[in-house]
Structures are given as structure tokens and as C-alpha cells.
Design a protein around this motif. Structure first.
Motif, PDB file in Angstrom:
ATOM      1  N   UNK A  31      -9.965  -4.877 -23.678  1.00 23.17           N
ATOM      2  CA  UNK A  31      -9.751  -6.166 -23.057  1.00 23.17           C
ATOM      3  C   UNK A  31      -8.360  -6.169 -22.442  1.00 23.17           C
ATOM      4  N   UNK A  32      -8.203  -6.916 -21.380  1.00 24.38           N
ATOM      5  CA  UNK A  32      -6.919  -6.984 -20.698  1.00 24.38           C
ATOM      6  C   UNK A  32      -6.086  -8.117 -21.279  1.00 24.38           C
ATOM      7  N   UNK A  33      -4.869  -7.796 -21.686  1.00 23.95           N
ATOM      8  CA  UNK A  33      -3.975  -8.792 -22.269  1.00 23.95           C
ATOM      9  C   UNK A  33      -2.896  -9.195 -21.266  1.00 23.95           C
ATOM     10  N   UNK A  34      -2.870 -10.462 -20.949  1.00 26.31           N
ATOM     11  CA  UNK A  34      -1.788 -10.985 -20.111  1.00 26.31           C
ATOM     12  C   UNK A  34      -0.493 -11.082 -20.916  1.00 26.31           C
ATOM     13  N   UNK A 112       7.928  -9.928 -31.212  1.00 23.39           N
ATOM     14  CA  UNK A 112       9.330  -9.715 -30.882  1.00 23.39           C
ATOM     15  C   UNK A 112       9.524 -10.229 -29.459  1.00 23.39           C
ATOM     16  N   UNK A 113      10.718 -10.101 -28.942  1.00 21.41           N
ATOM     17  CA  UNK A 113      10.991 -10.648 -27.614  1.00 21.41           C
ATOM     18  C   UNK A 113      10.073 -10.049 -26.552  1.00 21.41           C
ATOM     19  N   UNK A 114       9.830  -8.754 -26.632  1.00 24.87           N
ATOM     20  CA  UNK A 114       9.020  -8.098 -25.605  1.00 24.87           C
ATOM     21  C   UNK A 114       7.711  -7.520 -26.152  1.00 24.87           C
ATOM     22  N   UNK A 115       7.305  -7.978 -27.308  1.00 25.69           N
ATOM     23  CA  UNK A 115       6.046  -7.491 -27.897  1.00 25.69           C
ATOM     24  C   UNK A 115       5.425  -8.615 -28.717  1.00 25.69           C
ATOM     25  N   UNK A 116       4.723  -9.516 -28.036  1.00 29.29           N
ATOM     26  CA  UNK A 116       4.177 -10.707 -28.699  1.00 29.29           C
ATOM     27  C   UNK A 116       2.766 -10.422 -29.207  1.00 29.29           C
ATOM     28  N   UNK A 117       2.688  -9.484 -30.167  1.00 27.87           N
ATOM     29  CA  UNK A 117       1.362  -9.062 -30.627  1.00 27.87           C
ATOM     30  C   UNK A 117       0.645 -10.159 -31.409  1.00 27.87           C
ATOM     31  N   UNK A 123      -4.342 -15.721 -29.555  1.00 25.16           N
ATOM     32  CA  UNK A 123      -4.609 -16.410 -28.294  1.00 25.16           C
ATOM     33  C   UNK A 123      -5.535 -15.647 -27.354  1.00 25.16           C
ATOM     34  N   UNK A 124      -5.653 -14.327 -27.552  1.00 32.73           N
ATOM     35  CA  UNK A 124      -6.487 -13.542 -26.642  1.00 32.73           C
ATOM     36  C   UNK A 124      -7.589 -12.766 -27.371  1.00 32.73           C
ATOM     37  N   UNK A 125      -7.212 -11.936 -28.349  1.00 37.10           N
ATOM     38  CA  UNK A 125      -8.219 -11.102 -29.012  1.00 37.10           C
ATOM     39  C   UNK A 125      -9.263 -11.930 -29.741  1.00 37.10           C
ATOM     40  N   UNK A 126      -8.816 -12.828 -30.600  1.00 34.93           N
ATOM     41  CA  UNK A 126      -9.754 -13.602 -31.398  1.00 34.93           C
ATOM     42  C   UNK A 126     -10.702 -14.445 -30.532  1.00 34.93           C
TER      43      UNK A 126
END
Length: 285
Positions: A31-34, A112-117, A123-126
């Protein structure tokens, strides 16, 4: 009697076909993550009757450890064989298992600041998998588990959002900073080029023990907890301290210490118990 023979043969064949059914694993879905600005991989287990039924299923999110990816539980954890066996034995209810990748690009389940896993996960995967597959999108039918780094993710996700999960099963979990380690915050701040206040805030949000002290007890109690760590595991101390903290706060939980270390031999033996435990939640609540 001759008329009965075809009927008997059909019943036997049908019974054999049902018993021989197996689940399916797809281990390179995308899936594509924005949020993460990348294409993300995940694996999924679908139960034996998924294609033949029209019903919706409960879901278990199963997180891998550091150094593995979404295929870890498939390749080393034998999720297909173990889950099929548990379902056929009646020890687990048919469920969908989602295994995301938190090892590509950067490693980790936390923001983190540049890695909002964590934002990506909720918000996306689930929303993506619960819309694409026939998943029951309610707390009662949603559980989470994981090993090592994924055990830490299990603790944090269930404590950050207890309204979403009926059960949480951290295995050999990295529980975050321990009370004795707080003296090292200044060193961490210097190495990460952050202020002490910033590092203290981060560690507080990502320490199971700190979260147990800051989250309303009733919210924590709304999740069924199963904590499992081997007696020879290097993460044993943190898990035992979480157990003690839960005992003091009278938070119901199952705490298991078995003979074993931090390895797949241990976790393959843990998975059947996890499936049994989350299935009880799916049925009882």
C-alpha cells in the motif's frame, strides 16, 4: 442400501475437503503511504473458510522484531501452519492476521520527526486492511501481538489507544526505558542532539512502566493482557517490572515465564497460546 452409497461417499468427500482446507498467506502485499512517503509492504493470513464464506472476521495485528520484516512471522514463525492447526483443533477462532513491515526505510514502530510509523499504522494501514478485507472493525474483534521490538510496539499501541484493542500480547518485549535508566537521559539527549526535556517526553511516551503510571487504570483494564518472556531472555527484567507494576495497580493480566531465550524457538511456542488468548476475547466480550 445401494441408494445410500453415493450419499455416504459424498458426505465423506465433503468432510475430507473441509478438514483438508488450509488458510492462505500473501506475503508481499503493498500500500502507498502518504505519511511515510513510500510504498509499504505487509503480509496477511486468511483463514481456511475465508473464500467460501461471506462473513466478517476478527483481526490480529502481529508485529515483527528488529532485523525482520513483514515476512518474519511467515518464514520463521510458521504462522500459516500454527494458525491452521489451532483453528482445526478448535483452540482458536478463524481470524485474519495482519503483519506489517517496520524495517524498510527506517526501523521502528514509533513516531519520530521524519518517521511517523505509528501515525501510518493507525491512520493508513489499519483503515486500509479493514476496508479491503472482511474484518470486523470493532474493539471487541481486534487484537495485537508482537515479539521483541514488536512486543514493545504491542505495549505502546495498546496503551496509547486502549479503545481499539480487546487484547494485547507482548512477547519478549522491549518495554522501553526502565526506572534505573533515567539517569542516562542527558547522554541520550546529547547523542540525539535533543534537549533533555524532549528526550524525557519521548521516553515517557515509549516506556510501558511510565505509561502504566500516567494512563487511567480503567483504560488499561479495558484491554486483556498476556505477557510472555523466557527466563533466559535479556529483556526479562523489563517484562518482570511491568508485571510487578500491573500487580500493584491490580490490573488483570496473564504473565508467563517459560524456559527459553530470545529466539524463534520460543516464539513459535508462544503463538498458539496467543491465538487461544485472543480468541477468548473475541468470544467473551
Amino acid at each position: 442400501m445401494k441408494k445410500l452409497i453415493p450419499t455416504i461417499c459424498f458426505c465423506l468427500l465433503f468432510s475430507f475437503a473441509v478438514k483438508s482446507q488450509t488458510g492462505k498467506v500473501f506475503d508481499n502485499l503493498k500500500l502507498t503511504s502518504k505519511i511515510l512517503k513510500s510504498e509499504r509492504s505487509f503480509s496477511i493470513y486468511l483463514p481456511p473458510d475465508y473464500e467460501s464464506s461471506k462473513r466478517d472476521y476478527p483481526v490480529l495485528y502481529l508485529l515483527h522484531g528488529a532485523g525482520d520484516d513483514h515476512t518474519g512471522w511467515v518464514q520463521f514463525g510458521e504462522v500459516l501452519h500454527i494458525t491452521d492447526k489451532a483453528i482445526k483443533a478448535g483452540k482458536a477462532t478463524p481470524m485474519i492476521i495482519v503483519m506489517p513491515d517496520a524495517n524498510t526505510g527506517k526501523r521502528g514502530y514509533f513516531n519520530t520527526e521524519d518517521w511517523r510509523y505509528e501515525d501510518f499504522f493507525f491512520e493508513e494501514l489499519m483503515p486500509y486492511v479493514e476496508k479491503k478485507y472482511r474484518i470486523k472493525g470493532e474493539k471487541r474483534y481486534r487484537a495485537i501481538s508482537g515479539l521483541s521490538m514488536g512486543g514493545g510496539g504491542t505495549f505502546m499501541y495498546a496503551l496509547h489507544k486502549p479503545e481499539l484493542f480487546s487484547s494485547a500480547c507482548p512477547l519478549s518485549a522491549s518495554v522501553g526505558m526502565l526506572p534505573k535508566d533515567t539517569v542516562k537521559i542527558k547522554d541520550f539527549a546529547e547523542s540525539e542532539k535533543k534537549s533533555v526535556a524532549e528526550m524525557r517526553k519521548y521516553f515517557k511516551r515509549h516506556s510501558a512502566i511510565s505509561l502504566l503510571d500516567s494512563i487511567p487504570v480503567e483504560d488499561i483494564k479495558s484491554v486483556r493482557w498476556y505477557i510472555d518472556c523466557g527466563d533466559d531472555d535479556f529483556l526479562f527484567e523489563g517484562n518482570s517490572l511491568v508485571h510487578i507494576s500491573m500487580m500493584k495497580k491490580k490490573i488483570p493480566h496473564e504473565y508467563r515465564v517459560r524456559d527459553g531465550a530470545h529466539n524463534w524457538t520460543y516464539w513459535r511456542e508462544s503463538l498458539p497460546e496467543v491465538l487461544k488468548f485472543v480468541s477468548a476475547a473475541f468470544h467473551q466480550h
